[in-house]
Design a protein around this motif. Structure first.
Motif, PDB file in Angstrom:
ATOM      1  N   PRO A 217      57.103  28.584  48.661  1.00 43.53           N
ATOM      2  CA  PRO A 217      58.093  28.223  47.597  1.00 43.53           C
ATOM      3  C   PRO A 217      58.379  29.332  46.843  1.00 43.53           C
ATOM      4  N   ASP A 218      59.358  30.254  47.471  1.00 41.07           N
ATOM      5  CA  ASP A 218      60.070  31.347  46.731  1.00 41.07           C
ATOM      6  C   ASP A 218      60.408  31.096  45.400  1.00 41.07           C
ATOM      7  N   ASN A 219      60.479  31.901  44.615  1.00 38.41           N
ATOM      8  CA  ASN A 219      61.007  31.959  43.327  1.00 38.41           C
ATOM      9  C   ASN A 219      62.538  32.296  43.369  1.00 38.41           C
ATOM     10  N   VAL A 220      63.541  31.359  42.940  1.00 35.97           N
ATOM     11  CA  VAL A 220      64.960  31.536  42.924  1.00 35.97           C
ATOM     12  C   VAL A 220      65.418  31.564  41.667  1.00 35.97           C
ATOM     13  N   VAL A 221      66.094  32.380  41.248  1.00 36.15           N
ATOM     14  CA  VAL A 221      66.650  32.530  39.882  1.00 36.15           C
ATOM     15  C   VAL A 221      68.302  32.707  39.949  1.00 36.15           C
ATOM     16  N   LEU A 222      69.178  31.818  39.590  1.00 39.15           N
ATOM     17  CA  LEU A 222      70.633  31.767  39.723  1.00 39.15           C
ATOM     18  C   LEU A 222      71.023  32.328  38.196  1.00 39.15           C
ATOM     19  N   GLN A 223      71.691  33.694  38.142  1.00 39.74           N
ATOM     20  CA  GLN A 223      72.210  34.271  36.987  1.00 39.74           C
ATOM     21  C   GLN A 223      73.680  34.155  36.961  1.00 39.74           C
ATOM     22  N   ILE A 224      74.076  33.593  35.955  1.00 37.34           N
ATOM     23  CA  ILE A 224      75.621  33.391  36.030  1.00 37.34           C
ATOM     24  C   ILE A 224      76.182  34.256  34.753  1.00 37.34           C
ATOM     25  N   TYR A 225      77.500  34.894  35.033  1.00 35.21           N
ATOM     26  CA  TYR A 225      78.171  35.209  33.917  1.00 35.21           C
ATOM     27  C   TYR A 225      79.447  34.585  33.668  1.00 35.21           C
ATOM     28  N   TYR A 226      79.883  34.013  32.464  1.00 29.70           N
ATOM     29  CA  TYR A 226      80.691  33.085  32.446  1.00 29.70           C
ATOM     30  C   TYR A 226      81.548  33.252  31.248  1.00 29.70           C
ATOM     31  N   HIS A 227      82.751  32.826  31.272  1.00 28.91           N
ATOM     32  CA  HIS A 227      83.723  33.000  30.115  1.00 28.91           C
ATOM     33  C   HIS A 227      83.562  32.214  28.712  1.00 28.91           C
ATOM     34  N   GLY A 228      83.104  31.239  29.185  1.00 25.70           N
ATOM     35  CA  GLY A 228      82.774  29.932  28.175  1.00 25.70           C
ATOM     36  C   GLY A 228      82.561  28.584  28.962  1.00 25.70           C
TER      37      GLY A 228
ATOM     38  N   LYS B  22      79.599  35.832  28.709  1.00 26.72           N
ATOM     39  CA  LYS B  22      78.261  35.406  28.289  1.00 26.72           C
ATOM     40  C   LYS B  22      77.267  35.360  29.502  1.00 26.72           C
ATOM     41  N   THR B  23      76.007  35.097  29.265  1.00 24.57           N
ATOM     42  CA  THR B  23      75.164  35.009  30.672  1.00 24.57           C
ATOM     43  C   THR B  23      74.158  33.895  30.209  1.00 24.57           C
ATOM     44  N   THR B  24      73.637  33.144  31.417  1.00 26.26           N
ATOM     45  CA  THR B  24      72.445  32.461  31.300  1.00 26.26           C
ATOM     46  C   THR B  24      72.133  32.176  32.639  1.00 26.26           C
ATOM     47  N   HIS B  25      70.867  31.824  32.787  1.00 26.73           N
ATOM     48  CA  HIS B  25      70.181  31.709  34.127  1.00 26.73           C
ATOM     49  C   HIS B  25      69.544  30.281  34.117  1.00 26.73           C
ATOM     50  N   PHE B  26      69.219  29.840  35.641  1.00 31.25           N
ATOM     51  CA  PHE B  26      68.481  28.976  35.824  1.00 31.25           C
ATOM     52  C   PHE B  26      67.336  29.054  37.001  1.00 31.25           C
ATOM     53  N   ASN B  27      66.260  28.585  36.589  1.00 29.78           N
ATOM     54  CA  ASN B  27      65.124  28.871  37.606  1.00 29.78           C
ATOM     55  C   ASN B  27      64.896  27.760  38.587  1.00 29.78           C
ATOM     56  N   LEU B  28      65.048  28.124  39.658  1.00 31.20           N
ATOM     57  CA  LEU B  28      64.932  27.283  40.937  1.00 31.20           C
ATOM     58  C   LEU B  28      63.620  27.811  41.868  1.00 31.20           C
ATOM     59  N   THR B  29      63.277  26.642  42.650  1.00 33.03           N
ATOM     60  CA  THR B  29      62.471  26.901  43.718  1.00 33.03           C
ATOM     61  C   THR B  29      62.671  26.601  44.932  1.00 33.03           C
ATOM     62  N   ALA B  30      62.569  27.285  45.929  1.00 30.09           N
ATOM     63  CA  ALA B  30      63.074  26.858  47.364  1.00 30.09           C
ATOM     64  C   ALA B  30      62.091  25.515  47.692  1.00 30.09           C
TER      65      ALA B  30
END
Length: 210
Positions: free
Chosen positions: A73-84, A2-10
Protein backbone atom coordinates in the motif's frame (compact mmCIF):
# COMPACT_ATOMS: atom_id res chain seq x y z
CA UNK A 1 -1.62 30.89 -5.75
CA UNK A 2 -3.11 28.52 -3.18
CA UNK A 3 -2.24 24.94 -2.42
CA UNK A 4 -3.83 21.87 -0.87
CA UNK A 5 -3.18 18.16 -0.85
CA UNK A 6 -5.06 14.87 -0.95
CA UNK A 7 -3.81 11.71 0.77
CA UNK A 8 -4.33 8.62 -1.35
CA UNK A 9 -3.35 4.96 -1.04
CA UNK A 10 -2.40 2.71 -3.92
CA UNK A 11 -5.12 0.08 -4.23
CA UNK A 12 -3.84 -2.69 -6.45
CA UNK A 13 -4.33 -6.45 -6.47
CA UNK A 14 -2.02 -8.37 -4.17
CA UNK A 15 1.08 -9.46 -6.05
CA UNK A 16 4.20 -11.42 -5.08
CA UNK A 17 6.87 -9.48 -3.23
CA UNK A 18 9.03 -7.43 -5.58
CA UNK A 19 6.51 -7.48 -8.41
CA UNK A 20 5.44 -4.07 -9.65
CA UNK A 21 1.83 -3.07 -9.99
CA UNK A 22 0.12 -2.60 -13.36
CA UNK A 23 1.54 0.47 -15.16
CA UNK A 24 -1.65 2.54 -14.98
CA UNK A 25 -3.73 3.38 -11.93
CA UNK A 26 -6.61 5.75 -11.48
CA UNK A 27 -7.68 7.48 -8.30
CA UNK A 28 -11.03 9.16 -7.76
CA UNK A 29 -10.24 12.24 -5.67
CA UNK A 30 -13.18 13.80 -3.83
CA UNK A 31 -13.89 17.40 -4.89
CA UNK A 32 -10.81 17.60 -7.13
CA UNK A 33 -12.95 18.99 -9.96
CA UNK A 34 -13.83 21.97 -7.76
CA UNK A 35 -10.38 23.51 -8.21
CA UNK A 36 -8.89 25.65 -11.00
CA UNK A 37 -5.56 23.83 -11.01
CA UNK A 38 -2.39 25.49 -12.27
CA UNK A 39 0.01 22.62 -11.65
CA UNK A 40 0.27 19.53 -9.49
CA UNK A 41 2.65 16.94 -8.15
CA UNK A 42 2.14 13.31 -7.23
CA UNK A 43 4.31 12.29 -4.28
CA UNK A 44 4.94 8.55 -4.02
CA UNK A 45 6.67 7.48 -0.83
CA UNK A 46 8.25 10.92 -0.48
CA UNK A 47 9.35 11.33 -4.11
CA UNK A 48 7.71 14.14 -6.12
CA UNK A 49 6.54 13.57 -9.69
CA UNK A 50 5.16 16.43 -11.79
CA UNK A 51 1.67 15.88 -13.18
CA UNK A 52 2.81 16.48 -16.74
CA UNK A 53 -0.08 15.12 -18.79
CA UNK A 54 2.08 12.21 -19.95
CA UNK A 55 3.07 10.09 -16.96
CA UNK A 56 0.12 11.39 -14.99
CA UNK A 57 -3.04 13.29 -15.84
CA UNK A 58 -5.93 14.99 -14.05
CA UNK A 59 -9.37 14.94 -15.63
CA UNK A 60 -12.31 16.07 -13.54
CA UNK A 61 -12.09 14.27 -10.21
CA UNK A 62 -9.76 11.55 -11.54
CA UNK A 63 -5.99 11.29 -11.25
CA UNK A 64 -4.38 8.76 -13.58
CA UNK A 65 -0.80 7.63 -13.04
CA UNK A 66 1.24 5.80 -15.67
CA UNK A 67 4.46 3.89 -15.03
CA UNK A 68 4.81 5.00 -11.41
CA UNK A 69 5.52 1.42 -10.32
CA UNK A 70 3.10 1.71 -7.44
CA UNK A 71 2.89 -1.15 -4.98
CA UNK A 72 0.28 -1.82 -2.33
CA UNK A 73 0.00 0.00 0.00
CA UNK A 74 2.24 2.85 -1.22
CA UNK A 75 1.48 6.26 0.23
CA UNK A 76 0.43 8.62 -2.55
CA UNK A 77 -0.09 12.36 -2.02
CA UNK A 78 -1.54 14.63 -4.67
CA UNK A 79 -0.37 18.22 -4.14
CA UNK A 80 -2.18 20.82 -6.24
CA UNK A 81 -1.53 24.52 -6.79
CA UNK A 82 -4.67 26.33 -7.80
CA UNK A 83 -5.93 29.79 -8.67
CA UNK A 84 -9.21 29.40 -6.83
CA UNK A 85 -12.42 27.41 -6.72
CA UNK A 86 -14.09 27.00 -10.12
CA UNK A 87 -17.21 25.21 -8.83
CA UNK A 88 -18.10 25.61 -5.16
CA UNK A 89 -20.85 23.03 -5.30
CA UNK A 90 -18.22 20.40 -6.20
CA UNK A 91 -16.72 20.89 -2.73
CA UNK A 92 -19.71 18.85 -1.53
CA UNK A 93 -19.57 15.87 -3.92
CA UNK A 94 -21.75 13.51 -1.89
CA UNK A 95 -24.48 16.13 -1.52
CA UNK A 96 -24.16 17.08 -5.18
CA UNK A 97 -24.69 13.49 -6.28
CA UNK A 98 -28.10 13.28 -4.60
CA UNK A 99 -29.25 16.85 -3.93
CA UNK A 100 -27.59 19.13 -6.51
CA UNK A 101 -29.74 22.12 -5.55
CA UNK A 102 -28.60 21.83 -1.93
CA UNK A 103 -24.97 21.52 -3.04
CA UNK A 104 -25.32 24.73 -5.06
CA UNK A 105 -26.78 26.52 -2.02
CA UNK A 106 -24.02 25.17 0.25
CA UNK A 107 -21.42 26.17 -2.31
CA UNK A 108 -22.76 29.72 -2.32
CA UNK A 109 -22.58 29.81 1.48
CA UNK A 110 -19.02 28.49 1.41
CA UNK A 111 -17.95 31.04 -1.18
CA UNK A 112 -19.36 33.89 0.89
CA UNK A 113 -17.82 32.44 4.06
CA UNK A 114 -14.45 32.21 2.32
CA UNK A 115 -14.65 35.84 1.21
CA UNK A 116 -15.54 36.93 4.74
CA UNK A 117 -12.75 34.82 6.25
CA UNK A 118 -10.11 36.32 3.97
CA UNK A 119 -11.27 39.84 4.86
CA UNK A 120 -11.42 39.17 8.60
CA UNK A 121 -15.18 39.83 8.66
CA UNK A 122 -15.76 37.47 11.57
CA UNK A 123 -19.43 38.18 12.27
CA UNK A 124 -20.41 37.58 8.66
CA UNK A 125 -18.15 34.55 8.54
CA UNK A 126 -19.79 32.98 11.59
CA UNK A 127 -23.25 33.57 10.11
CA UNK A 128 -22.25 31.69 6.96
CA UNK A 129 -20.43 29.01 8.98
CA UNK A 130 -23.57 28.26 10.98
CA UNK A 131 -25.52 27.94 7.73
CA UNK A 132 -22.95 25.47 6.35
CA UNK A 133 -22.97 23.45 9.59
CA UNK A 134 -26.76 23.30 9.51
CA UNK A 135 -26.89 21.96 5.96
CA UNK A 136 -24.02 19.51 6.51
CA UNK A 137 -25.61 18.01 9.62
CA UNK A 138 -29.10 18.00 8.12
CA UNK A 139 -27.82 16.11 5.08
CA UNK A 140 -25.72 13.71 7.14
CA UNK A 141 -28.48 12.83 9.60
CA UNK A 142 -31.06 12.48 6.84
CA UNK A 143 -34.20 12.88 8.94
CA UNK A 144 -36.28 15.87 7.85
CA UNK A 145 -39.10 14.99 10.25
CA UNK A 146 -36.93 15.80 13.27
CA UNK A 147 -36.14 19.31 14.55
CA UNK A 148 -33.88 21.12 12.10
CA UNK A 149 -32.54 23.94 14.29
CA UNK A 150 -28.76 23.84 14.37
CA UNK A 151 -28.66 23.26 18.12
CA UNK A 152 -30.88 20.18 17.77
CA UNK A 153 -28.94 18.85 14.78
CA UNK A 154 -25.67 19.37 16.64
CA UNK A 155 -26.87 17.39 19.65
CA UNK A 156 -28.22 14.54 17.53
CA UNK A 157 -25.01 14.37 15.50
CA UNK A 158 -22.96 14.03 18.67
CA UNK A 159 -25.29 11.39 20.13
CA UNK A 160 -25.16 9.36 16.92
CA UNK A 161 -21.38 9.54 16.71
CA UNK A 162 -21.40 11.57 13.50
CA UNK A 163 -19.16 14.27 14.99
CA UNK A 164 -16.60 14.47 17.78
CA UNK A 165 -17.08 16.26 21.07
CA UNK A 166 -14.66 18.94 19.90
CA UNK A 167 -16.63 19.53 16.70
CA UNK A 168 -19.86 19.63 18.72
CA UNK A 169 -18.40 22.29 21.02
CA UNK A 170 -17.19 24.45 18.15
CA UNK A 171 -20.50 24.19 16.30
CA UNK A 172 -22.26 25.21 19.52
CA UNK A 173 -19.92 28.19 19.89
CA UNK A 174 -20.55 29.16 16.27
CA UNK A 175 -24.31 28.94 16.73
CA UNK A 176 -24.17 31.09 19.85
CA UNK A 177 -21.75 33.58 18.30
CA UNK A 178 -23.97 34.36 15.32
CA UNK A 179 -26.69 35.52 17.73
CA UNK A 180 -24.55 38.53 18.67
CA UNK A 181 -26.37 40.37 15.86
CA UNK A 182 -29.61 40.52 17.89
CA UNK A 183 -30.55 43.70 19.72
CA UNK A 184 -31.04 41.93 23.06
CA UNK A 185 -27.59 40.29 23.03
CA UNK A 186 -25.48 43.32 23.99
CA UNK A 187 -23.99 41.40 26.91
CA UNK A 188 -22.56 38.76 24.59
CA UNK A 189 -18.82 39.00 23.89
CA UNK A 190 -17.56 39.92 20.45
CA UNK A 191 -16.62 37.16 18.04
CA UNK A 192 -12.90 36.44 18.11
CA UNK A 193 -10.45 35.50 15.41
CA UNK A 194 -9.75 32.24 17.27
CA UNK A 195 -13.43 31.27 17.17
CA UNK A 196 -13.53 31.92 13.43
CA UNK A 197 -10.38 29.86 12.90
CA UNK A 198 -11.88 26.96 14.88
CA UNK A 199 -15.10 27.10 12.88
CA UNK A 200 -13.18 27.10 9.58
CA UNK A 201 -11.17 24.07 10.71
CA UNK A 202 -14.26 22.06 11.66
CA UNK A 203 -16.08 22.99 8.45
CA UNK A 204 -13.18 21.65 6.42
CA UNK A 205 -12.99 18.50 8.59
CA UNK A 206 -16.69 17.75 8.16
CA UNK A 207 -16.56 18.42 4.42
CA UNK A 208 -13.86 15.76 4.09
CA UNK A 209 -15.61 13.32 6.44
CA UNK A 210 -19.13 13.68 5.02
Amino acid sequence: MKTTHFNLTAQVPAVPSGTISPPTQSFTVRSLDAYAISNAFVQVNGINNLVDGINSQIAGDTLTCNDFKLQQPDNVVLQIYYHGIRDYSALFPTVKSTEPARAIRMGAFYQEAENCFEQGAWISFMLMSAAIFEHLLYYKLGSPNNPTALSALNTRALNQGAITQNAHNIIKTTNNARNVIHCNRMADPDITRAQAMDAKTVIDELMRAF
